[in-house]
Design an enzyme around this catalytic site. Structure first.
Site, PDB file in Angstrom:
ATOM      1  N   SER A 236       0.797  -1.221   0.000  1.00 61.16           N
ATOM      2  CA  SER A 236       0.000   0.000   0.000  1.00 61.16           C
ATOM      3  C   SER A 236       0.833   1.275   0.000  1.00 61.16           C
ATOM      4  O   SER A 236       1.608   1.509  -0.902  1.00 61.16           O
ATOM      5  CB  SER A 236      -0.964  -0.038   1.184  1.00 61.16           C
ATOM      6  OG  SER A 236      -1.834   1.044   1.102  1.00 61.16           O
ATOM      7  N   HIS A 237       0.684   2.066   1.062  1.00 60.73           N
ATOM      8  CA  HIS A 237       1.323   3.368   1.140  1.00 60.73           C
ATOM      9  C   HIS A 237       2.767   3.266   1.630  1.00 60.73           C
ATOM     10  O   HIS A 237       3.447   4.288   1.730  1.00 60.73           O
ATOM     11  CB  HIS A 237       0.536   4.250   2.107  1.00 60.73           C
ATOM     12  CG  HIS A 237       0.399   3.588   3.455  1.00 60.73           C
ATOM     13  ND1 HIS A 237      -0.392   2.482   3.630  1.00 60.73           N
ATOM     14  CD2 HIS A 237       0.980   3.842   4.641  1.00 60.73           C
ATOM     15  CE1 HIS A 237      -0.304   2.093   4.895  1.00 60.73           C
ATOM     16  NE2 HIS A 237       0.527   2.899   5.525  1.00 60.73           N
TER      17      HIS A 237
ATOM     18  N   ASP B 117      -2.143   6.524  -3.488  1.00 59.20           N
ATOM     19  CA  ASP B 117      -1.027   5.818  -2.846  1.00 59.20           C
ATOM     20  C   ASP B 117      -0.455   4.711  -3.727  1.00 59.20           C
ATOM     21  O   ASP B 117      -0.785   4.615  -4.911  1.00 59.20           O
ATOM     22  CB  ASP B 117      -1.483   5.249  -1.506  1.00 59.20           C
ATOM     23  CG  ASP B 117      -2.467   4.109  -1.682  1.00 59.20           C
ATOM     24  OD1 ASP B 117      -3.170   4.093  -2.708  1.00 59.20           O
ATOM     25  OD2 ASP B 117      -2.534   3.224  -0.805  1.00 59.20           O
TER      26      ASP B 117
ATOM     27  N   ASP C 167      -0.944   1.480  -4.076  1.00 57.35           N
ATOM     28  CA  ASP C 167      -1.825   0.530  -4.772  1.00 57.35           C
ATOM     29  C   ASP C 167      -3.150   1.146  -5.210  1.00 57.35           C
ATOM     30  O   ASP C 167      -4.060   0.431  -5.625  1.00 57.35           O
ATOM     31  CB  ASP C 167      -2.065  -0.702  -3.907  1.00 57.35           C
ATOM     32  CG  ASP C 167      -2.758  -0.382  -2.590  1.00 57.35           C
ATOM     33  OD1 ASP C 167      -2.600   0.748  -2.097  1.00 57.35           O
ATOM     34  OD2 ASP C 167      -3.458  -1.251  -2.052  1.00 57.35           O
TER      35      ASP C 167
ATOM     36  N   ASP D 154      -5.651   2.724  -3.603  1.00 51.59           N
ATOM     37  CA  ASP D 154      -6.917   2.725  -2.869  1.00 51.59           C
ATOM     38  C   ASP D 154      -7.090   3.949  -1.974  1.00 51.59           C
ATOM     39  O   ASP D 154      -8.193   4.254  -1.543  1.00 51.59           O
ATOM     40  CB  ASP D 154      -7.131   1.416  -2.081  1.00 51.59           C
ATOM     41  CG  ASP D 154      -6.006   1.091  -1.137  1.00 51.59           C
ATOM     42  OD1 ASP D 154      -5.063   1.909  -1.023  1.00 51.59           O
ATOM     43  OD2 ASP D 154      -6.059   0.016  -0.506  1.00 51.59           O
ATOM     44  N   ARG D 155      -6.000   4.670  -1.690  1.00 51.72           N
ATOM     45  CA  ARG D 155      -6.135   5.872  -0.849  1.00 51.72           C
ATOM     46  C   ARG D 155      -6.229   7.123  -1.709  1.00 51.72           C
ATOM     47  O   ARG D 155      -5.776   7.132  -2.863  1.00 51.72           O
ATOM     48  CB  ARG D 155      -4.907   6.021   0.059  1.00 51.72           C
ATOM     49  CG  ARG D 155      -4.778   4.918   1.056  1.00 51.72           C
ATOM     50  CD  ARG D 155      -3.619   5.201   1.977  1.00 51.72           C
ATOM     51  NE  ARG D 155      -3.563   4.161   2.995  1.00 51.72           N
ATOM     52  CZ  ARG D 155      -3.016   4.328   4.190  1.00 51.72           C
ATOM     53  NH1 ARG D 155      -2.460   5.469   4.506  1.00 51.72           N
ATOM     54  NH2 ARG D 155      -3.001   3.330   5.058  1.00 51.72           N
TER      55      ARG D 155
ATOM     56  N   LYS E 237     -11.435   0.318  -0.596  1.00 56.62           N
ATOM     57  CA  LYS E 237     -11.461   1.759  -0.771  1.00 56.62           C
ATOM     58  C   LYS E 237     -10.883   2.065  -2.145  1.00 56.62           C
ATOM     59  O   LYS E 237     -10.165   1.243  -2.707  1.00 56.62           O
ATOM     60  CB  LYS E 237     -10.703   2.456   0.349  1.00 56.62           C
ATOM     61  CG  LYS E 237      -9.273   2.014   0.563  1.00 56.62           C
ATOM     62  CD  LYS E 237      -8.771   2.644   1.845  1.00 56.62           C
ATOM     63  CE  LYS E 237      -7.313   2.346   2.113  1.00 56.62           C
ATOM     64  NZ  LYS E 237      -7.122   1.085   2.840  1.00 56.62           N
TER      65      LYS E 237
HETATM   66  C1  G16 Z   1      -4.923  -0.312   5.581  1.00 56.83           C
HETATM   67  C2  G16 Z   1      -6.329  -0.669   5.907  1.00 56.83           C
HETATM   68  C3  G16 Z   1      -7.056   0.546   6.399  1.00 56.83           C
HETATM   69  C4  G16 Z   1      -6.348   1.183   7.557  1.00 56.83           C
HETATM   70  C5  G16 Z   1      -4.921   1.479   7.173  1.00 56.83           C
HETATM   71  C6  G16 Z   1      -4.090   1.938   8.347  1.00 56.83           C
HETATM   72  O1  G16 Z   1      -4.892   0.553   4.500  1.00 56.83           O
HETATM   73  O2  G16 Z   1      -7.009  -1.207   4.799  1.00 56.83           O
HETATM   74  O3  G16 Z   1      -8.336   0.145   6.770  1.00 56.83           O
HETATM   75  O4  G16 Z   1      -6.990   2.345   7.942  1.00 56.83           O
HETATM   76  O5  G16 Z   1      -4.315   0.309   6.685  1.00 56.83           O
HETATM   77  O6  G16 Z   1      -4.021   0.908   9.265  1.00 56.83           O
HETATM   78  P1  G16 Z   1      -3.057   1.016  10.520  1.00 56.83           P
HETATM   79  O7  G16 Z   1      -3.520   2.209  11.286  1.00 56.83           O
HETATM   80  O8  G16 Z   1      -3.265  -0.282  11.242  1.00 56.83           O
HETATM   81  O9  G16 Z   1      -1.656   1.212  10.001  1.00 56.83           O
HETATM   82  P2  G16 Z   1      -3.837   0.352   3.329  1.00 56.83           P
HETATM   83  O10 G16 Z   1      -4.105   1.483   2.393  1.00 56.83           O
HETATM   84  O11 G16 Z   1      -2.502   0.403   3.999  1.00 56.83           O
HETATM   85  O12 G16 Z   1      -4.127  -0.997   2.773  1.00 56.83           O
END
Ligand code: G16
Length: 543
Positions: free
Chosen positions: A113-114, A277, A279, A281-282, A376
């Protein structure tokens, strides 16, 4: 070419976090490491014989190898068909859409992801179910259990497939469809939004900057914004996905998307700005001189979704993660809609969406989405904003100001303390947890604590219970502090402190959130003893 079974010893620590398994790329590159986790995924879904899977990732370093490994294992274990994005690429929302569109048995998405990408950065893998959404806790727990008892995995040994050409090929008995990663997703967006109205706005001189941060959204944003909607060429910057994201940290927030922030806050900035981000989704949304916090974005989108054709009939309800501000709740209340508060993690929205109880979901962590997929979706959120801007003919700043005047403003911020020693972070949370029952009635920074608890969630659809999802301190004036440890980091622990203070529409609505939240920030530090436990007195990232 043959089917081979390889004996292995289980690896420690293959426990999925908030969103799949995320580790340093070099950890994944150890012999058999990825294979063992993929085998555990297969075990958790009762094997892949006769099944169809979608496979793809955000293009970060090791994406290409990982796709070949998963294909070989799926072919070796009797999968009927794999649908793979060309080049092994798929954004997370596009993968979710392909799973649903083709009615497959699920999909494997490769992404951290990010988190930054590269040989010395992060890699990740997760499984999405046949509804297109992330595996629920019951399945990720089964995966973890399987990682601890594995003794072998099986694969079909053959030369790598050429994934560069859109085509249908075979690997052993498995059919592999190599598909355009963008086309189906872009078609779906056309069914949801008023493309002619947005196109007309661009034709009339509306300007935009979209920072794809050298990650997967580049090709999607170019196709949708520039090719289909007529935004000026070059609207999308950093548009080519690179294995190391060009050294960028593809987290669309004011800290990491600072180039975009600087341009948007300048007096000659474009009318509208957005970033996404690793991937896809953000999302982060900006107007000229205006930053939209993700919690506010969810609230504004909920209040205005009916302006887009895909939501013209109204929305069924709204869901937000617990640490997300209460801004969306006020919209739900005014519109007479149900509003749900779930733990952090998109997987918790799946049941509510499948049951038709909500249409829009959102999180403070720059995630917003709807029932069009089960993830998302960054570009989707940007398009809904564009649709609203096109219909209302106002600027982002004007829309925000009107929204706050009508519903009041939840001043909101998240402070992150990154890479702290895990045992210190755990000790701080444990100590706070132990004091929770005695906190009600205490006065801090002039504010009285109304309640303090550890958030637990009972899923209203299947009744499953998730405990210890974040510590909440609620004050009598409606302000709130939440403490959580991140479940997506790969280095030490990340402490997240979420701050929320409500001001009614008649109050002062144009303050800097850090100023508006100053007493709450002080209270948050004092209550948890952040400096005493972690040695940190100021956060690394503020969103
Ligand atoms: C993932 C989850 C999100 C979450 C985020 C941060 O996003 O899908 O629901 O809000 O991580 O999570 P944490 O606070 O546990 O680091 P992504 O975009 O990283 O897949």
């Amino acid at each position: 070419m043959m089917i081979r079974t390889i004996p292995v010893t289980p690896f420690d620590g293959q426990k999925p976090g908030t969103s799949g398994l995320r580790k340093k790329t070099r950890v994944f590159m150890q012999p058999h490491y990825l294979e063992c986790f993929v085998q555990a995924i297969f075990a958790s879904i009762g094997g892949v014989a006769g099944k169809t899977l979608v496979i793809g990732g955000d293009g970060r370093f090791y994406n290409d190898r990982a796709v070949q490994i998963i294909l070989a294992m799926a072919a070796g274990q009797g999968a009927a068909r794999a649908i793979v994005g060309q080049g092994g690429l798929l954004s997370t929302p596009a993968a979710s859409h392909l799973i649903r569109l083709n009615k497959t048995d699920g999909g494997i998405i490769l992404s951290a992801s990010h988190n930054p990408g590269g040989e010395d950065e992060d890699f990740g893998i997760k499984f999405n179910m046949s509804n297109g959404g992330p595996a629920p806790e019951s399945v990720t727990e089964a995966m973890y259990a399987a990682t601890r008892s594995l003794s072998e995995y099986t694969l079909f040994e053959a030369p790598d497939l050429d994934l560069g050409r859109i085509s249908t090929v075979t690997l052993g008995d498995m059919q592999v469809d190599i598909v355009d990663p963008v086309a189906d997703y872009a078609d779906l967006m056309e069914t949801l939004f008023d493309f002619p109205a947005i196109r007309a706005r661009f034709a009339a001189g509306f300007t935009m900057r979209f920072d794809a941060m050298c990650a997967i959204t580049g090709p999607y944003a170019v196709e949708v914004l520039e090719n289909r909607l007529g935004a000026a060429k070059g609207t999308v910057t950093h548009a080519t996905p690179l294995p190391d994201f060009g050294g960028m940290h593809p987290d669309p927030n004011p800290t990491w998307a600072h180039e975009l922030m600087a341009e948007m806050m300048g007096k000659d900035g474009p009318d509208f700005g957005a970033a996404s981000d690793g991937d896809g989704d953000r999302n982060m949304v900006l107007g000229r001189g205006a930053y939209v916090s993700p919690s506010d974005s969810l609230a504004v989108l909920a209040a205005n979704a009916h302006l887009a054709p895909g939501y013209a009939g109204g929305i069924a309800g709204i869901a937000r993660s617990m640490p997300t501000s209460g801004a969306a709740d006020r919209v739900a209340e005014a519109m007479g809609l149900p509003c749900f508060e779930t733990p952090t993690g998109w997987k918790f929205f799946g049941n509510l969406l499948d049951a038709g109880r909500v249409t829009l979901c959102g999180e403070e962590s720059f995630g917003t989405g709807s029932d069009h997929v089960r993830e998302k979706d960054g570009l989707w959120a940007v398009l809904l904003w564009l649709n609203i801007l096109a219909v209302r003919g106002q600027s982002v700043a004007e829309i925000l100001a009107e929204h706050w005047a009508r519903f009041g403003r939840n001043y909101y911020s998240r402070h992150d303390f990154e890479a702290i020693e895990a045992d210190k972070a755990d000790a701080m949370i444990a100590a706070l947890r132990a004091r929770l029952s005695g906190l009600a009635g205490q006065k801090v920074q002039g504010m009285t604590i109304r309640t303090a608890d550890d958030f637990a969630y009972t899923d209203p659809v299947d009744g499953s219970v998730s405990k210890q999802q974040g510590i909440r301190i609620l004050f009598e004036d409606g302000s709130r502090v939440v403490y959580r440890l991140s479940g997506t980091g790969t280095e030490g622990a990340t402490l997240r402190v979420y701050l929320d203070r409500y001001t009614p529409g008649t109050g002062d609505l144009q303050l800097d959130p850090q100023v508006a939240l100053a007493p709450l920030i002080k209270a948050a530090h004092g209550l948890a003893g952040i400096a005493e436990y972690t040695g940190r007195s100021s956060p690394d990232v503020i969103t």
